[in-house]
Design a protein around this motif. Structure first.
Motif, PDB file in Angstrom:
ATOM      1  N   UNK B   3       0.823  -1.209   0.000  1.00  0.00           N
ATOM      2  CA  UNK B   3       0.000   0.000   0.000  1.00  0.00           C
ATOM      3  C   UNK B   3       0.849   1.248   0.000  1.00  0.00           C
ATOM      4  N   UNK B   4       0.397   2.228  -0.662  1.00  0.00           N
ATOM      5  CA  UNK B   4       1.118   3.489  -0.591  1.00  0.00           C
ATOM      6  C   UNK B   4       0.852   4.179   0.742  1.00  0.00           C
ATOM      7  N   UNK B   5      -0.007   3.620   1.542  1.00  0.00           N
ATOM      8  CA  UNK B   5      -0.344   4.298   2.795  1.00  0.00           C
ATOM      9  C   UNK B   5      -0.063   3.474   4.044  1.00  0.00           C
ATOM     10  N   UNK B   6       0.080   2.172   3.875  1.00  0.00           N
ATOM     11  CA  UNK B   6       0.234   1.364   5.086  1.00  0.00           C
ATOM     12  C   UNK B   6       1.624   1.547   5.685  1.00  0.00           C
ATOM     13  N   UNK B   7       1.712   1.305   6.961  1.00  0.00           N
ATOM     14  CA  UNK B   7       2.936   1.569   7.701  1.00  0.00           C
ATOM     15  C   UNK B   7       3.752   0.317   7.927  1.00  0.00           C
TER      16      UNK B   7
END
Lengths: 147, 147
Positions: B3-7
């Motif tokens: 994901x481009x957003x997951x950490x």
DNA sequence: TAAAAATGTTTGGTTAATCCTAAATTTTTC
DNA sequence: GAAAAATTTAGGATTAACCAAACATTTTTA
């Protein structure tokens, strides 16, 4: 570089699955079986098996399959112990059903210290079975009883 | 690709530390500070900060430093909530001292689902402080009480 | 205020874990 | 024993973490 002996998450999952097939169900562990279980390409499985063999956790025979070594069995049991103790906690303490308990245990079992697991184990009087009735392995260092 | 957003685990640790310095102690977060805390090369910190900025979790100004964005604050609070709820569990249920509870929580907090954390939270009546007296953030979806 | 010191970034790597496809090899089966 | 099935090898790709050295910027200080 990481220990030549420490396990990655995936490697430990392989061991646990191999344990269940080989020891608990008495079946041969093939590359295809593992590939299907983990939804990866067979080539990926071969790689992991080679790594596990290097680490002395399995005996691996090309084109035949793999069998857990003594150490591999111990490692698998360690993970399964963690998993099952967590299941006990989630069912008894949080009133989760067995399936949900299993799911949540899977997310953290690998990361829990043996010490944490042993504390939980003691708290529940060293349970012998998990909620789905599978055996919980003993840890020889986990013997005392909470006062 | 992820994901481009997951950490990642490390990224979430950066956010949590930044939260503690920026919000709870009101100090500026510098590259050097982070590098020392995590015992890594400053170049590594810069990389992570750039990644966090890409993901919209911090505002990053070259040569100046970083500040958590709204979303970054929420993410940091999520992790700290998990961490602190686990501490409560370990202290109350396993009778760990605060330090040990913190250590064990650190090993698994990132991997625990919000659902699991919320169940524990409910079980303890939505505690407002962790054992070391820091605030436990509310999760708006964690409101009901165990019957 | 200019040079020195401190701080931060960029560049150009490395390593390890996962995963893949396609080609080659071995085993199994008919 | 030849074709089919299973497995491995070879050759890659990606991502996360990390580092050292060179470079850039800011801050300090003399």
């Amino acid at each position: 570089m990481s220990d030549r002996t420490s396990l990655t998450l995936k490697e430990s999952r392989y061991l646990a699955l191999m344990y269940r097939t080989q020891v608990e169900e008495g079946e041969r562990v093939t590359t295809t079986t593992l590939a299907k279980s983990f939804k990866v390409n067979p080539a990926t499985v071969t790689e992991v098996l080679q790594k596990l063999a290097e680490k002395g956790l399995i005996e691996y025979v090309r084109y035949y399959g793999a069998r857990l070594s003594e150490r591999g069995i111990l490692e698998a049991q360690k993970l399964l112990r963690k998993h099952r103790i967590l299941e006990v906690l989630f069912v008894k303490f949080l009133r989760y059903d067995a399936k949900k308990a299993c799911e949540e245990a899977s997310k953290i079992d690998f990361y829990c210290s043996e010490e944490l697991i042993n504390t939980i184990c003691k708290t529940y009087g060293h349970p012998e079975k998990c909620p789905c009735n599978k055996k919980i392995f003993r840890d020889p260092t986990c013997l005392s009883v909470v006062s």
